[in-house]
Design a protein around this motif. Sequence first.
Motif, PDB file in Angstrom:
ATOM      1  N   MET A   1      13.910  37.918  24.710  1.00 25.50           N
ATOM      2  CA  MET A   1      14.496  37.140  25.656  1.00 25.50           C
ATOM      3  C   MET A   1      13.708  36.740  26.666  1.00 25.50           C
ATOM      4  SD  MET A   1      18.141  39.222  26.269  1.00 25.50           S
ATOM      5  CE  MET A   1      17.123  40.674  27.006  1.00 25.50           C
ATOM      6  N   VAL A   2      14.072  35.662  27.082  1.00 22.38           N
ATOM      7  CA  VAL A   2      13.037  34.973  28.255  1.00 22.38           C
ATOM      8  C   VAL A   2      13.618  35.081  29.540  1.00 22.38           C
ATOM      9  CG1 VAL A   2      11.661  32.898  28.521  1.00 22.38           C
ATOM     10  CG2 VAL A   2      12.480  33.308  26.356  1.00 22.38           C
ATOM     11  N   GLU A   3      13.036  35.747  30.391  1.00 25.27           N
ATOM     12  CA  GLU A   3      13.690  36.450  31.941  1.00 25.27           C
ATOM     13  C   GLU A   3      12.584  35.292  32.803  1.00 25.27           C
ATOM     14  OE1 GLU A   3      14.424  40.278  32.696  1.00 25.27           O
ATOM     15  OE2 GLU A   3      14.743  40.699  30.790  1.00 25.27           O
ATOM     16  N   PHE A   4      13.423  35.204  33.822  1.00 21.89           N
ATOM     17  CA  PHE A   4      12.583  34.405  35.098  1.00 21.89           C
ATOM     18  C   PHE A   4      12.693  35.209  36.395  1.00 21.89           C
ATOM     19  CE2 PHE A   4      13.729  31.573  31.583  1.00 21.89           C
ATOM     20  CZ  PHE A   4      12.719  30.769  31.574  1.00 21.89           C
ATOM     21  N   ARG A   5      11.699  34.593  37.224  1.00 22.99           N
ATOM     22  CA  ARG A   5      11.638  35.265  38.602  1.00 22.99           C
ATOM     23  C   ARG A   5      12.979  35.082  39.329  1.00 22.99           C
ATOM     24  NH1 ARG A   5      10.659  31.033  41.796  1.00 22.99           N
ATOM     25  NH2 ARG A   5       9.632  29.349  40.958  1.00 22.99           N
ATOM     26  N   PHE A   6      13.647  34.179  39.057  1.00 24.72           N
ATOM     27  CA  PHE A   6      14.850  33.555  39.731  1.00 24.72           C
ATOM     28  C   PHE A   6      16.274  34.084  38.851  1.00 24.72           C
ATOM     29  CE2 PHE A   6      13.156  30.113  37.544  1.00 24.72           C
ATOM     30  CZ  PHE A   6      14.011  29.562  36.735  1.00 24.72           C
ATOM     31  N   GLY A  86      19.530  41.510  31.262  1.00 21.56           N
ATOM     32  CA  GLY A  86      18.433  41.892  32.289  1.00 21.56           C
ATOM     33  C   GLY A  86      19.078  41.794  33.653  1.00 21.56           C
ATOM     34  N   HIS A  87      18.347  41.499  34.758  1.00 20.95           N
ATOM     35  CA  HIS A  87      18.678  41.670  36.066  1.00 20.95           C
ATOM     36  C   HIS A  87      18.916  40.137  36.510  1.00 20.95           C
ATOM     37  CE1 HIS A  87      18.961  42.507  40.328  1.00 20.95           C
ATOM     38  NE2 HIS A  87      18.195  41.662  40.564  1.00 20.95           N
ATOM     39  N   ASN A  88      18.188  39.160  36.142  1.00 19.66           N
ATOM     40  CA  ASN A  88      18.557  37.696  36.500  1.00 19.66           C
ATOM     41  C   ASN A  88      19.152  36.939  35.187  1.00 19.66           C
ATOM     42  OD1 ASN A  88      17.423  38.269  39.167  1.00 19.66           O
ATOM     43  ND2 ASN A  88      15.580  37.749  38.222  1.00 19.66           N
ATOM     44  N   GLY A  89      19.280  37.644  34.115  1.00 23.69           N
ATOM     45  CA  GLY A  89      19.887  36.733  33.183  1.00 23.69           C
ATOM     46  C   GLY A  89      18.687  36.524  32.186  1.00 23.69           C
ATOM     47  N   ALA A  90      18.808  35.797  30.944  1.00 21.80           N
ATOM     48  CA  ALA A  90      17.854  35.421  30.171  1.00 21.80           C
ATOM     49  C   ALA A  90      18.192  34.223  29.203  1.00 21.80           C
ATOM     50  CB  ALA A  90      17.578  36.541  29.349  1.00 21.80           C
ATOM     51  N   VAL A  91      17.286  33.422  29.074  1.00 21.69           N
ATOM     52  CA  VAL A  91      17.500  32.283  28.477  1.00 21.69           C
ATOM     53  C   VAL A  91      17.083  32.586  26.811  1.00 21.69           C
ATOM     54  CG1 VAL A  91      16.873  29.818  28.102  1.00 21.69           C
ATOM     55  CG2 VAL A  91      17.007  30.716  30.275  1.00 21.69           C
ATOM     56  N   ILE A  92      17.927  32.134  25.891  1.00 22.35           N
ATOM     57  CA  ILE A  92      17.786  32.679  24.544  1.00 22.35           C
ATOM     58  C   ILE A  92      17.269  31.628  23.778  1.00 22.35           C
ATOM     59  CG2 ILE A  92      18.889  33.787  22.611  1.00 22.35           C
ATOM     60  CD1 ILE A  92      20.840  35.100  24.420  1.00 22.35           C
ATOM     61  N   GLY A  93      17.927  30.445  23.924  1.00 30.27           N
ATOM     62  CA  GLY A  93      17.530  29.382  22.932  1.00 30.27           C
ATOM     63  C   GLY A  93      17.227  27.874  23.369  1.00 30.27           C
ATOM     64  N   LEU A  94      16.645  26.959  22.652  1.00 26.31           N
ATOM     65  CA  LEU A  94      16.863  25.922  23.150  1.00 26.31           C
ATOM     66  C   LEU A  94      17.012  24.828  21.841  1.00 26.31           C
ATOM     67  CD1 LEU A  94      13.791  23.943  25.059  1.00 26.31           C
ATOM     68  CD2 LEU A  94      13.922  23.597  22.639  1.00 26.31           C
ATOM     69  N   LEU A  95      17.722  23.687  22.089  1.00 24.63           N
ATOM     70  CA  LEU A  95      17.648  22.912  21.025  1.00 24.63           C
ATOM     71  C   LEU A  95      17.631  21.340  21.705  1.00 24.63           C
ATOM     72  CD1 LEU A  95      18.526  21.642  18.051  1.00 24.63           C
ATOM     73  CD2 LEU A  95      20.924  22.064  18.681  1.00 24.63           C
ATOM     74  N   LYS A  96      16.572  20.575  21.368  1.00 30.40           N
ATOM     75  CA  LYS A  96      16.371  19.371  21.727  1.00 30.40           C
ATOM     76  C   LYS A  96      16.711  18.380  20.815  1.00 30.40           C
ATOM     77  CE  LYS A  96      12.311  17.301  22.398  1.00 30.40           C
ATOM     78  NZ  LYS A  96      11.092  16.676  23.267  1.00 30.40           N
ATOM     79  N   VAL A  97      17.604  17.191  21.003  1.00 26.55           N
ATOM     80  CA  VAL A  97      17.964  16.316  20.411  1.00 26.55           C
ATOM     81  C   VAL A  97      17.795  14.810  20.746  1.00 26.55           C
ATOM     82  CG1 VAL A  97      19.906  17.755  19.072  1.00 26.55           C
ATOM     83  CG2 VAL A  97      20.571  16.270  21.053  1.00 26.55           C
ATOM     84  N   GLY A  98      17.960  13.693  20.164  1.00 23.53           N
ATOM     85  CA  GLY A  98      17.890  12.563  20.718  1.00 23.53           C
ATOM     86  C   GLY A  98      18.051  11.510  19.677  1.00 23.53           C
ATOM     87  N   THR A  99      18.082  10.306  20.021  1.00 25.64           N
ATOM     88  CA  THR A  99      18.267   9.209  19.058  1.00 25.64           C
ATOM     89  C   THR A  99      16.850   8.497  18.710  1.00 25.64           C
ATOM     90  OG1 THR A  99      19.007   7.706  20.656  1.00 25.64           O
ATOM     91  CG2 THR A  99      20.698   9.065  19.302  1.00 25.64           C
ATOM     92  N   LYS A 100      16.624   7.935  17.689  1.00 25.96           N
ATOM     93  CA  LYS A 100      15.312   7.290  17.564  1.00 25.96           C
ATOM     94  C   LYS A 100      15.447   6.214  16.616  1.00 25.96           C
ATOM     95  CE  LYS A 100      11.957  10.746  18.124  1.00 25.96           C
ATOM     96  NZ  LYS A 100      11.007   9.932  18.979  1.00 25.96           N
TER      97      LYS A 100
END
Length: 474
Positions: A1-6, A86-100
Amino acid sequence: MVEFRFDIKPLFPQPIIKVASNLLPHTFRGDRRQCLDATSKMSEIIDRLGQLSAISQGLNKPVTTAQRLRMSENQTIYLLADTEAGHNGAVIGLLKVGTKDLYLFDEKGQTRKMEQSPSILDFYVHESRQRAGLGKRLFETMLNEEHWTPVKCSVDRPSEKLLGFLRKHYGLVRTIPQANNFVLYEGFFGDEASQNGSRNGHAASPERTKNGLHITNSPNTQLFGATYLGDETSKQKRFGRRGSESQQHHQQQQQQQAALLQQITQISPNGRYGAPRPTCSMAEIIHAGSASSGKGGGGGSAESNRGNEIADIAEQLQMQHLQTVENHIEYELEQEQEPEPEPEPEPEPEEVITPPTPPPKSKTPTPPKVRSPEAAESIIGDNRRAPAFQLSKQHTGMKNRSFGVGMAVMPTGKMEFNQEEREDFGVVKINRPLGNEITSPVQDNTDAMSTVSSTGGLTDQGYNDLKFYHNKLW
Ligand SMILES: CC(=O)SCCNC(=O)CCNC(=O)[C@H](O)C(C)(C)COP(=O)(O)OP(=O)(O)OC[C@H]1O[C@@H](n2cnc3c(N)ncnc32)[C@H](O)[C@@H]1OP(=O)(O)O
């Protein structure tokens, strides 16, 4: 998990949020100060997840950064968070999409320019949460939001994990080979794609389906011209209408076809493929000028006319050949009016055709010191006369330097030839009278040239007189 200071909870009122170039969650509501704060925090989240994704894929620099997202107009990042972690929550995943806008090969290997093609650009779930269905949850949300279907998505350099993911959840196995890093699956270019093109981001070029011809500005089309894809589209349109509307549509299609043909001509192959080709004289003979006369129909009468024309041409050629032979004989007889020693055989280039040694009389033209085209013309046409200089194949066009001699003096019962030495152009040796045998090389040399004719077909020395036996009926 990815936790942050905020605390991430204000940014994630729901587990999955969507972020565009403004770097704000699509759910964001707040004043200017809150906006700046949210943008700063979101940039940090995106940069961190992007960095982890790059590390996970073994890339030396991140594909996804906040700066890139800010600069892009048509990219969206989906973020999955666990606010309870955790204390501040956690970011778990990322998905980037777009058009080309992509130049892609379809199943037939034909190039297609796909504008606004949906693309999967980056995908990451934290290692501690992988294979728990979170990736699919993120992906499904994206599909619903973008109104995409998995088979219509191009995937930018997918990893083995992502290939497995798409195979497991969406049954995507068979790919369409591409020249770039994008992976497409069979079905990408299906009819649904063209029907729902705008909705799915498949705003294909307008020329793509015109009369089944595929015309784009791609390098392939520029080089090799338009590609015919079939007329399914045209048929669909044609049979989908009735009555006068259908006829009108048909006329419009014909007009479009004419315009399209003109367009194809304009972009037809250039370079050496498009270079004009010289006229082939043999082809003209074979086709007997049918192209120029417009007799390309191929009917029975046209075929017979063509046969007659070929026969005429053959006859003309034969007549020209006979005339050439006669000219040779006349020339030889002129040269044989006065006996003279046979020119000494001397080694000379293979390609050079040497006329008989010029006699000392002024009757024979003096060879020019320099070969001139005017002199060369003397061997062409009806004004053919003895060449005044050494002739080569370039001048005569003859392949064999003894060409025509054999035809002119074909052996018969009246004449015998024994030409053991080299043949010069126009030199015909009558070696001996009928019935006489060669006794010595000396005799052979002295008999080399015929003398002035007398009567009875024999010369004064009793040799066969070529002039006597020469007959045009030969
Ligand atoms: C265009 C791009 O973005 S290419 C880069 C893709 N990203 C990565 O490779 C980064 C590392 N991998 C990941 O982040 C994740 O594995 C993802 C995003 C690909 C998938 O997320 P997950 O949460 O694992 O997906 P989810 O749980 O829904 O599906 C699991 C399936 O994904 C595939 N998969 C997931 N992890 C792995 C793995 N380590 N090895 C092989 N296959 C995997 C498998 O098919 C798996 O099914 P299985 O467990 O039955 O074999």
